[in-house]
Motif scaffolding. Sequence first.
Motif, PDB file in Angstrom:
ATOM      1  N   GLY A 132      15.425  74.950  18.917  1.00  0.00           N
ATOM      2  CA  GLY A 132      14.574  74.698  17.763  1.00  0.00           C
ATOM      3  C   GLY A 132      13.120  75.114  17.939  1.00  0.00           C
ATOM      4  N   ALA A 133      12.728  75.539  19.133  1.00  0.00           N
ATOM      5  CA  ALA A 133      11.333  75.943  19.371  1.00  0.00           C
ATOM      6  C   ALA A 133      11.129  77.402  18.978  1.00  0.00           C
ATOM      7  N   ARG A 134       9.902  77.806  18.959  1.00  0.00           N
ATOM      8  CA  ARG A 134       9.516  79.175  18.623  1.00  0.00           C
ATOM      9  C   ARG A 134      10.221  80.160  19.569  1.00  0.00           C
ATOM     10  N   ARG A 135      10.760  81.255  19.036  1.00  0.00           N
ATOM     11  CA  ARG A 135      11.474  82.235  19.856  1.00  0.00           C
ATOM     12  C   ARG A 135      10.542  82.861  20.887  1.00  0.00           C
ATOM     13  N   CYS A 136      11.006  82.845  22.130  1.00  0.00           N
ATOM     14  CA  CYS A 136      10.251  83.458  23.216  1.00  0.00           C
ATOM     15  C   CYS A 136      11.168  83.666  24.411  1.00  0.00           C
ATOM     16  N   ASN A 137      10.708  84.489  25.322  1.00  0.00           N
ATOM     17  CA  ASN A 137      11.345  84.662  26.623  1.00  0.00           C
ATOM     18  C   ASN A 137      10.272  84.444  27.668  1.00  0.00           C
ATOM     19  N   ILE A 138      10.542  83.566  28.610  1.00  0.00           N
ATOM     20  CA  ILE A 138       9.625  83.291  29.706  1.00  0.00           C
ATOM     21  C   ILE A 138      10.175  84.017  30.923  1.00  0.00           C
ATOM     22  N   HIS A 139       9.444  85.029  31.395  1.00  0.00           N
ATOM     23  CA  HIS A 139       9.874  85.849  32.532  1.00  0.00           C
ATOM     24  C   HIS A 139       9.085  85.405  33.765  1.00  0.00           C
TER      25      HIS A 139
END
Length: 192
Positions: free
Chosen positions: A112-119
């Motif tokens: 449900g959170a904002r779309r992102c990718n943490i690399h």
Amino acid sequence: MPFDDEIAPVAVVAHRPCWAREFAGHAARLRELLGALAVAVDHVGSTSVPGLAAKDCLDIQVRTAPLDEECAGRATARLTAAGFRLRPEPWNRTEVVSGRPCRKLVFAPPVGARRCNIHLREHGGPNARFALLFRDHLRADAEVRRAWGTFKQRLAAEVPDLAAYGRIKQPATEALMRGAERWAAATGWQPS
């Protein structure tokens, strides 16, 4: 691959100035969660380049030193406790840059959170440098930026499946990065 709540056709949209502000909020939260494990938190990928069309998904790089088993375990424990989800695919654990395998970890946001990718990548590693060079080269060269954005928009319109989109984009990214390396050599660029 996306988790079930992330599945959607690929859409490449015009640059949104809000992406920089959203990154700043995420970066502060990641610094809070990871503390000294985070050497640096960088906005990378297409959303980090003003004027570049992109998928509406932030790419955030957390540079750690080193990204060994202990660091990876501590970072994973902290991020998963906050709801982030470790992406399980092999390509989200290792990436090859200039023929050298580099360790990484990629996390999806909480449901449900904002779309992102943490690399998570090792500070000073070739893959961390790659992400910064991609960003800085596209920020510096308006012609390349326009061409890259146009290519991605056309590709997304023709190939809305994320996996197929990625397979087709990969060789084009390699060509883009050969030009970025020439630009880096000509300008004396170094990672920030």
